[in-house]
Design a protein around this motif. Structure first.
Motif, short mmCIF file in Angstrom:
data_model
loop_
_atom_site.label_atom_id
_atom_site.label_comp_id
_atom_site.label_asym_id
_atom_site.label_seq_id
_atom_site.Cartn_x
_atom_site.Cartn_y
_atom_site.Cartn_z
N UNK A 219 0.14 -1.13 0.02
CA UNK A 219 0.32 -0.35 -0.13
C UNK A 219 0.87 0.74 0.49
N UNK A 220 2.09 1.06 0.44
CA UNK A 220 2.96 2.37 0.97
C UNK A 220 2.85 3.33 -0.43
N UNK A 221 3.83 2.41 -1.80
CA UNK A 221 4.11 2.71 -2.95
C UNK A 221 2.85 3.82 -3.56
N UNK A 222 1.40 3.45 -3.38
CA UNK A 222 0.19 4.05 -3.99
C UNK A 222 0.93 5.93 -4.09
N UNK A 223 0.84 6.84 -5.34
CA UNK A 223 0.78 7.85 -5.30
C UNK A 223 -0.55 8.52 -4.15
N UNK A 224 -0.46 9.42 -3.91
CA UNK A 224 -1.05 9.85 -3.07
C UNK A 224 -2.23 11.44 -3.94
N UNK A 225 -2.88 11.87 -4.19
CA UNK A 225 -3.42 12.18 -4.67
C UNK A 225 -3.32 13.93 -4.23
N UNK A 226 -2.21 14.65 -5.48
CA UNK A 226 -2.40 16.24 -4.45
C UNK A 226 -2.65 16.67 -5.26
N UNK A 227 -3.44 17.48 -4.83
CA UNK A 227 -4.08 18.58 -4.37
C UNK A 227 -3.59 19.86 -5.63
N UNK A 228 -3.91 19.73 -6.42
CA UNK A 228 -3.61 21.14 -7.88
C UNK A 228 -4.03 22.48 -7.60
N UNK A 229 -3.18 23.50 -7.58
CA UNK A 229 -3.34 25.35 -7.34
C UNK A 229 -4.79 24.87 -7.95
N UNK A 230 -5.70 26.71 -7.89
CA UNK A 230 -6.35 26.67 -8.41
C UNK A 230 -6.14 27.00 -10.24
N UNK A 231 -7.10 26.26 -10.59
CA UNK A 231 -6.74 25.88 -12.36
C UNK A 231 -7.01 27.59 -12.53
N UNK A 232 -5.98 27.54 -14.20
CA UNK A 232 -5.62 28.87 -14.63
C UNK A 232 -6.86 29.08 -15.98
N UNK A 233 -7.25 30.40 -15.69
CA UNK A 233 -7.96 30.98 -16.35
C UNK A 233 -7.95 30.42 -17.43
N UNK A 234 -9.14 31.05 -18.34
CA UNK A 234 -8.53 30.19 -20.17
C UNK A 234 -7.85 31.39 -20.46
N UNK A 235 -6.85 31.31 -21.32
CA UNK A 235 -6.33 32.75 -22.41
C UNK A 235 -6.79 33.09 -23.24
N UNK A 236 -6.81 34.56 -22.58
CA UNK A 236 -7.82 36.24 -23.51
C UNK A 236 -6.70 35.37 -24.89
N UNK A 237 -8.01 35.72 -26.07
CA UNK A 237 -7.65 36.15 -27.10
C UNK A 237 -6.79 37.87 -27.14
N UNK A 238 -5.24 37.68 -28.40
CA UNK A 238 -5.25 39.01 -28.71
C UNK A 238 -6.34 39.99 -29.01
N UNK A 239 -6.41 41.74 -28.93
CA UNK A 239 -7.26 42.22 -29.41
C UNK A 239 -6.71 42.90 -30.99
N UNK A 240 -7.89 43.28 -31.40
CA UNK A 240 -7.68 43.60 -32.28
C UNK A 240 -8.50 44.82 -32.98
N UNK A 241 -8.78 46.03 -33.59
CA UNK A 241 -9.19 46.82 -33.33
C UNK A 241 -9.81 46.73 -35.17
#
Length: 138
Positions: A17-39
């Motif tokens: 049982x010992x070598x089983x990986x322990x679920x690591x808590x991930x930080x907050x999900x990264x917000x979706x990348x915003x697209x570049x803007x245009x005029x």
């Protein structure tokens, strides 16, 4: 079963049982990348005369059903309307003007500065397959 045999079996199972990986808590999900803007500059003119069409109502729309947005403007005396900070995505452009047929098209915004020339057909005019009714110069 003797106590010694029982504890020996338990201790033998612990290393498994010992070598089983322990679920690591991930930080907050990264917000979706915003697209570049245009005029975007939209120029609206009469298809037959080439004269500017002031007061045409233009709507630029983008996004999908869950995350859509629009900007609205009217053309100035020179037939232009300038839109700032439009995401560099595929946008739908719709133009509505009195005495003219409604015009709509899609445009992929790829650069920081984009422009499109739109030629409107007068209402009641015979429709043609002339390619000048398509978007020009972007």
């Amino acid at each position: 079963m003797s106590k010694g045999l029982f504890f020996g079996m338990v201790l033998a199972a612990v290393p498994v049982l010992w070598p089983l990986p322990i679920a690591r808590q991930q930080g907050p999900a990264e917000p979706p990348k915003k697209p570049e803007m245009a005029n975007l500059v939209v120029r609206v003119a009469d298809k037959e005369t080439g004269k500017a069409v002031p007061g045409a109502d233009i709507t630029v729309a983008w996004g999908d059903l869950d995350d859509s947005d629009t900007k609205d403007k009217s053309t100035l005396a020179d037939g232009t309307a300038k839109f700032k900070d439009i995401p560099r995505l595929k946008v739908k452009i719709q133009v509505v003007a009195k005495k003219y047929e409604t015009f709509g098209c899609f445009l992929e915004l790829k650069k920081a500065e984009e422009s499109i020339d739109i030629k409107l057909q007068k209402s009641g005019s015979p429709a043609t397959s002339d390619p000048t009714s398509a978007p020009q110069g972007h």
